[in-house]
Motif scaffolding. Structure first.
Motif, PDB file in Angstrom:
ATOM      1  N   LEU A   1       0.806  -1.091   0.166  1.00 61.43           N
ATOM      2  CA  LEU A   1       0.022  -0.190   0.054  1.00 61.43           C
ATOM      3  C   LEU A   1       0.746   1.045   0.010  1.00 61.43           C
ATOM      4  O   LEU A   1       0.493   2.151  -0.640  1.00 61.43           O
TER       5      LEU A   1
ATOM      6  N   GLN B   1       0.440   3.939  -3.152  1.00 62.26           N
ATOM      7  CA  GLN B   1       0.119   5.198  -2.414  1.00 62.26           C
ATOM      8  C   GLN B   1       1.262   6.523  -2.499  1.00 62.26           C
ATOM      9  O   GLN B   1       1.063   7.534  -2.063  1.00 62.26           O
TER      10      GLN B   1
ATOM     11  N   HIS C   1      -8.376  -6.219  -1.197  1.00 63.67           N
ATOM     12  CA  HIS C   1      -8.970  -4.900  -2.074  1.00 63.67           C
ATOM     13  C   HIS C   1      -9.524  -3.770  -1.021  1.00 63.67           C
ATOM     14  O   HIS C   1      -9.699  -2.712  -1.426  1.00 63.67           O
TER      15      HIS C   1
ATOM     16  N   VAL D   1      -6.257   0.115   2.879  1.00 63.28           N
ATOM     17  CA  VAL D   1      -5.891   1.508   2.420  1.00 63.28           C
ATOM     18  C   VAL D   1      -4.748   1.976   3.497  1.00 63.28           C
ATOM     19  O   VAL D   1      -4.864   1.397   4.631  1.00 63.28           O
TER      20      VAL D   1
ATOM     21  N   TRP E   1     -10.559   5.453  -3.695  1.00 64.93           N
ATOM     22  CA  TRP E   1     -10.561   3.928  -3.509  1.00 64.93           C
ATOM     23  C   TRP E   1     -10.837   2.922  -4.576  1.00 64.93           C
ATOM     24  O   TRP E   1      -9.998   2.037  -4.724  1.00 64.93           O
TER      25      TRP E   1
ATOM     26  N   GLN F   1      -8.033   3.367  -7.176  1.00 60.79           N
ATOM     27  CA  GLN F   1      -6.595   2.675  -6.494  1.00 60.79           C
ATOM     28  C   GLN F   1      -6.711   1.331  -6.548  1.00 60.79           C
ATOM     29  O   GLN F   1      -5.787   0.612  -7.036  1.00 60.79           O
ATOM     30  N   ASN F   2      -7.881   0.634  -5.920  1.00 63.74           N
ATOM     31  CA  ASN F   2      -7.710  -0.563  -5.629  1.00 63.74           C
ATOM     32  C   ASN F   2      -8.130  -1.393  -6.426  1.00 63.74           C
ATOM     33  O   ASN F   2      -8.136  -2.592  -6.575  1.00 63.74           O
TER      34      ASN F   2
ATOM     35  N   ASN G   1      -4.679  -0.977  -9.491  1.00 58.62           N
ATOM     36  CA  ASN G   1      -3.983  -1.769  -8.815  1.00 58.62           C
ATOM     37  C   ASN G   1      -4.584  -3.325  -8.439  1.00 58.62           C
ATOM     38  O   ASN G   1      -4.121  -4.149  -7.517  1.00 58.62           O
ATOM     39  N   GLU G   2      -5.725  -3.613  -8.997  1.00 60.36           N
ATOM     40  CA  GLU G   2      -6.344  -4.841  -8.971  1.00 60.36           C
ATOM     41  C   GLU G   2      -5.495  -5.922  -8.969  1.00 60.36           C
ATOM     42  O   GLU G   2      -5.424  -6.959  -7.982  1.00 60.36           O
TER      43      GLU G   2
ATOM     44  N   ILE H   1      -2.604  -6.256  -6.343  1.00 61.48           N
ATOM     45  CA  ILE H   1      -2.930  -6.442  -4.993  1.00 61.48           C
ATOM     46  C   ILE H   1      -3.665  -7.789  -4.767  1.00 61.48           C
ATOM     47  O   ILE H   1      -2.984  -8.476  -3.854  1.00 61.48           O
TER      48      ILE H   1
ATOM     49  N   CYS I   1      -8.499 -12.299  -1.651  1.00 57.86           N
ATOM     50  CA  CYS I   1      -8.494 -11.070  -2.506  1.00 57.86           C
ATOM     51  C   CYS I   1      -9.650 -11.258  -3.804  1.00 57.86           C
ATOM     52  O   CYS I   1      -9.492 -12.254  -4.356  1.00 57.86           O
TER      53      CYS I   1
ATOM     54  N   SER J   1     -11.794  -8.685  -5.933  1.00 57.65           N
ATOM     55  CA  SER J   1     -12.217  -7.272  -6.387  1.00 57.65           C
ATOM     56  C   SER J   1     -13.516  -7.019  -6.557  1.00 57.65           C
ATOM     57  O   SER J   1     -14.290  -6.105  -5.962  1.00 57.65           O
TER      58      SER J   1
END
Length: 139
Positions: A23, A27, A59, A62, A85, A88-89, A93-94, A97, A107, A109
């Protein structure tokens, strides 16, 4: 069978530290909420609070300043945080992550997106306020 057990009894809380470095990289060393540099007081936050959905979804994490995390508490973050969020997630970045955190956490998503949609729909129907920033800023 594991998912039913997790649903009925909750999951054991894996160490959230395993998500910290990923993270921090995603970030770029900044707090997810206030966007200021993280300096050793970072905590992994459940974007959808654990009290609303008590599973550690990779996912859903943060990285935030301890103060930002403590101020947000069990509130849902404001819609602009939700948009960030998701971008980002769940978009940018799926895969990263999933690849990095799947040894430690579930995990999925799509599940994370469904949980967020459910939580925000309920909050909006109930007229709940959303946490925006600092200790008592709500929208």
């Amino acid at each position: 069978a594991g998912e039913l057990s997790d649903f009925l009894f909750g999951t054991s809380r894996n160490s959230l530290k395993s998500a910290s470095e990923l993270l921090k990289d995603i970030q770029q060393g900044n707090c997810f909420y206030c966007l200021k540099p993280l300096k050793g007081n970072a905590e992994v936050d459940h974007f959808i609070p654990f009290t609303k959905y008590n599973n550690d979804l990779g996912h859903n994490f943060v990285l935030a300043h301890r103060a930002c995390n403590n101020n947000k508490r069990d509130y849902l973050a404001a819609p602009e945080h939700r948009d960030n969020w998701q971008e980002q997630n769940l978009v940018l970045n799926e895969a990263n992550i999933t690849n990095e955190l799947s040894p430690y956490f579930l995990c999925d998503s799509k599940r994370a997106a469904h949980v967020a949609n459910w939580a925000y729909d309920i909050a909006e129907k109930n007229g709940n306020k959303f946490w925006l920033a600092s200790k008592d800023v709500f929208v």
